[in-house]
Write an enzyme that holds these catalytic residues in place. Sequence first.
Site, PDB file in Angstrom:
ATOM      1  CB  SER A 179      -0.963   0.002   1.188  1.00  0.00           C
ATOM      2  OG  SER A 179      -0.260  -0.171   2.401  1.00  0.00           O
ATOM      3  CG  HIS A 207      -3.624  -0.531  -2.348  1.00  0.00           C
ATOM      4  ND1 HIS A 207      -4.126   0.746  -2.302  1.00  0.00           N
ATOM      5  CD2 HIS A 207      -3.409  -0.887  -1.056  1.00  0.00           C
ATOM      6  CE1 HIS A 207      -4.194   1.159  -1.050  1.00  0.00           C
ATOM      7  NE2 HIS A 207      -3.764   0.177  -0.273  1.00  0.00           N
ATOM      8  CE  LYS A 239      -7.571   1.291   0.717  1.00  0.00           C
ATOM      9  NZ  LYS A 239      -7.072   0.370   1.725  1.00  0.00           N
TER      10      LYS A 239
HETATM   11  C1  LIG Z   1      -7.034   0.208   3.086  1.00  0.00           C
HETATM   12  C2  LIG Z   1      -6.441  -1.119   3.408  1.00  0.00           C
HETATM   13  C3  LIG Z   1      -7.051  -1.980   4.316  1.00  0.00           C
HETATM   14  C4  LIG Z   1      -8.220  -1.555   5.159  1.00  0.00           C
HETATM   15  O1  LIG Z   1      -9.392  -1.484   4.425  1.00  0.00           O
HETATM   16  P1  LIG Z   1     -10.572  -0.547   4.955  1.00  0.00           P
HETATM   17  O2  LIG Z   1     -11.766  -1.032   4.220  1.00  0.00           O
HETATM   18  O3  LIG Z   1     -10.179   0.848   4.634  1.00  0.00           O
HETATM   19  O4  LIG Z   1     -10.663  -0.783   6.436  1.00  0.00           O
HETATM   20  C5  LIG Z   1      -6.521  -3.234   4.481  1.00  0.00           C
HETATM   21  N1  LIG Z   1      -5.415  -3.622   3.798  1.00  0.00           N
HETATM   22  C6  LIG Z   1      -4.785  -2.807   2.938  1.00  0.00           C
HETATM   23  C7  LIG Z   1      -3.575  -3.295   2.221  1.00  0.00           C
HETATM   24  C8  LIG Z   1      -5.281  -1.531   2.726  1.00  0.00           C
HETATM   25  O5  LIG Z   1      -4.639  -0.694   1.898  1.00  0.00           O
END
Ligand SMILES: *Cc1c(COP(=O)(O)O)cnc(C)c1O
Length: 386
Positions: A179, A207, A239
Site C-alpha cells: 500500500s 490496491h 479503493k
Molecule cells: C485500506 C487497506 C485496508 C483496510 O481497508 P478498509 O476497508 O479501509 O478498512 C486493508 N489492507 C490494505 C492493504 C489496505 O490498503
Amino acid sequence: MADDFYDFTDELTRIGQQGLYRRRRLTDGPQQVQLVVDGRRLLNFSSNDYLGLANHPQVKAAFRNAVDHYGVGSGSAHLICGHSRAHHALEEELAVFTGRDRALLFSTGYMANLGIIAGLLGRGDDVLQDRLNHASLLDGGLLSAARLQRYRHADMEDLQQRLSVVKGRKLIASDGVFSMDGDLAPLPALSALAKQCQAGLLVDDAHGFGVLGAHGGGIVEHFGLRQADVPILMGTLGKAFGTFGAFVAGPEQLIEMLIQRARSYVFTTALPAAVAEASRVSLRLLQTGSWRREKLQSLIAQFRQGAVQQGLQLMDSFTAIQPIVIGDNRLAMQSGQALLDRGFLVSAIRPPTVPAGTARLRITLSAEHQPAQIDALLEALGRVRL
Ligand SMILES: *Cc1c(COP(=O)(O)O)cnc(C)c1O
C-alpha cells in the site's frame, strides 16, 4: 489525581517534536480529481479511488434507489437480521469475479483482516508476515495470540528459513500490492512456498483489484493464480471499487469457518444494503471498463517517464501508487505543504505507516486524471525540488 489521566501534554508535544503530529483536512463535495479541501479547490493525487468510481453516476443511482428500497441502516449483524438480498447477491457476484467458491462481506478491510487471522489462528500457531504488510494484517496477527514473525520485504529466502523451523499450523500473510510502495508481492513464489511447507496463504489485494489484470481481478489475475494457489484472497471495496466495505473469497469451508469464528464478522453491524447495491454496480463497471485501466496505465507511464527525466527517485511500481521517498519526516511534510501551496493534494506518509527514515510523498493516480494534470504535477514537483 484522576486528572492526570487526561493530561496528554507531554505525549502530544513529543509526537509534534518527532514531526509525527497528524491532522485532518476538511473536504467538501464528492471524492474526485478536483477536490475542495479546507475551502480551496485542489488537484487530488492522494485518493485510493483509482478508477474514479466513487462519484460515478450509475453507482450513485444504484445507491439512491437501494436506499428507497432498503432504507439506510442494516439494523444488525449478518447473523441476526442484517444479511439482505443485496449483500447476498454481491457475495455471489464477488465469488464469480474472483473465481472462488464463495465470498464473504466484511464491514471494513481492517475488520476483515482481524477476523480472518484471529478466526483461523490461536495460541501455538505461527503467522509469518511481510515486514511491509498493512497495519490491519499485523494487528490481526497480534489479536490472534499466534507467534508473529515478520520476514524481510518480499524475501523468499528469509521466509523459507523461518518456515523451515516452524512445526505447527502456520499462515503466511502478505499485501498483494504494497500500500505504501506500490510494488507487488512475489506471489507465484509465495504460493509455491506455502504449498511446499503446508502453510496457509492470505493475500490482501486492497490496491490490486480494479487496477491489475485484464478484468480488474487484481494480482491473482495478473499472475494467473487460482483458488488452489491463493486460497485466502481478501479485497476492499473502498479503493478502486469506490464504495465501502471488504470481502474475503476462498473455499467453501474457509468461508463457513469464518462465519463461525471471525469475531469482527459476528459481532458487528452489516454494512448498509444500499452500499452493497452500489458495490454491485461498481463491480460491473470495474470488470467491463478496461479502458479505465488502460488510461490509468498510460498516465502511470507518463508520470514515471517525466519523473525520471527530472531525476526523481521512483520506486519499483507500475501500479497507481507512485511514492517518492524523502526520508526525513519534517522534510516530507514540508514538501507536501509546498505542493499544497501550489494547488496539489499529495499525502506525506510518515512512520509508523512506513519504516523510520523512509517518510515519503505517496502520489496516487486515477483514471480520471487528464494527461495535462500529470504534467502540471510533474512541473510542481520540479519546482518544489525534493
Ligand atoms: C485500506 C487497506 C485496508 C483496510 O481497508 P478498509 O476497508 O479501509 O478498512 C486493508 N489492507 C490494505 C492493504 C489496505 O490498503
